[in-house]
Design a protein around this motif. Structure first.
Motif, PDB file in Angstrom:
ATOM      1  N   GLN A  81       0.825  -1.207   0.000  1.00 60.97           N
ATOM      2  CA  GLN A  81       0.000   0.000   0.000  1.00 60.97           C
ATOM      3  C   GLN A  81       0.863   1.262   0.000  1.00 60.97           C
ATOM      4  O   GLN A  81       0.591   2.213  -0.738  1.00 60.97           O
ATOM      5  N   GLU A  91      -4.233   5.550  -3.539  1.00 57.07           N
ATOM      6  CA  GLU A  91      -4.650   5.423  -2.144  1.00 57.07           C
ATOM      7  C   GLU A  91      -5.818   4.440  -2.008  1.00 57.07           C
ATOM      8  O   GLU A  91      -6.698   4.395  -2.868  1.00 57.07           O
ATOM      9  N   LYS A  92      -5.810   3.695  -0.887  1.00 57.03           N
ATOM     10  CA  LYS A  92      -6.907   2.755  -0.635  1.00 57.03           C
ATOM     11  C   LYS A  92      -8.221   3.512  -0.555  1.00 57.03           C
ATOM     12  O   LYS A  92      -8.261   4.682  -0.194  1.00 57.03           O
ATOM     13  N   GLU A  93      -9.277   2.831  -0.915  1.00 62.22           N
ATOM     14  CA  GLU A  93     -10.645   3.325  -0.949  1.00 62.22           C
ATOM     15  C   GLU A  93     -10.891   4.301  -2.095  1.00 62.22           C
ATOM     16  O   GLU A  93     -11.960   4.301  -2.661  1.00 62.22           O
ATOM     17  N   ARG A  94      -9.901   5.112  -2.459  1.00 61.81           N
ATOM     18  CA  ARG A  94     -10.062   5.993  -3.612  1.00 61.81           C
ATOM     19  C   ARG A  94      -9.698   5.265  -4.909  1.00 61.81           C
ATOM     20  O   ARG A  94     -10.407   5.358  -5.901  1.00 61.81           O
ATOM     21  N   TYR A  96      -8.367   1.807  -4.986  1.00 64.65           N
ATOM     22  CA  TYR A  96      -8.483   0.353  -4.898  1.00 64.65           C
ATOM     23  C   TYR A  96      -9.176  -0.026  -3.601  1.00 64.65           C
ATOM     24  O   TYR A  96      -9.321   0.799  -2.701  1.00 64.65           O
ATOM     25  N   THR A  97      -9.586  -1.276  -3.533  1.00 65.25           N
ATOM     26  CA  THR A  97     -10.268  -1.817  -2.360  1.00 65.25           C
ATOM     27  C   THR A  97      -9.388  -2.879  -1.714  1.00 65.25           C
ATOM     28  O   THR A  97      -8.822  -3.722  -2.411  1.00 65.25           O
TER      29      THR A  97
END
Length: 138
Positions: A81, A91-94, A96-97
């Protein structure tokens, strides 16, 4: 690519310097000369002298790492990450999951995908699916 393996922390150091505007040539020149003290202003927690050691052990290898890329010897889940954030501003959530064993839905262009595939240590696999790219620990 085996000769261009780095530890995760060495990759962090290189990407931190790049993100602070240093060119590959500047990194190579200063590391080769052992002039890494000023880099501590960029990140006081890194021992940038490690890059000087790398550069002086094998200058051609270090130059290849900077110019052609590297593979991280062992990449952790949080490390993946962070390296995605450092190298690609993802960035996570923006972008990728997070999943139980990796991440999914990552949108990468072909150049980015190729770079990610080079960076990943052998404990990770990449596959494309209808939602984007999936990276999972094996």
């Amino acid at each position: 690519m085996i000769s261009n393996q780095l530890t995760l922390i060495e990759a962090y150091m290189i990407e931190t310097l790049r993100n602070n505007g240093l060119s590959n040539q500047e990194i190579l020149t200063k590391a080769k000369a052992g002039e890494t003290e000023s880099w501590s202003k960029i990140n006081e927690h890194f021992d940038f002298q490690q890059l000087a050691v790398l550069a002086n052990e094998d200058e051609q290898r270090f130059q290849s790492i900077l110019q052609k890329g590297y593979q991280i010897k062992f990449l952790t889940y949080p490390g993946l990450q962070r390296i995605l954030s450092m190298k690609f501003k993802l960035e996570k959530e923006r972008d990728y999951t997070l999943t139980d064993n990796g991440l999914s839905g990552l949108k990468l262009n072909n150049a980015q995908l190729h770079e990610v595939e080079k960076i990943l240590s052998p404990n990770w696999k990449v596959q494309k699916d209808s939602d984007g790219t999936k990276i999972e620990i094996v």
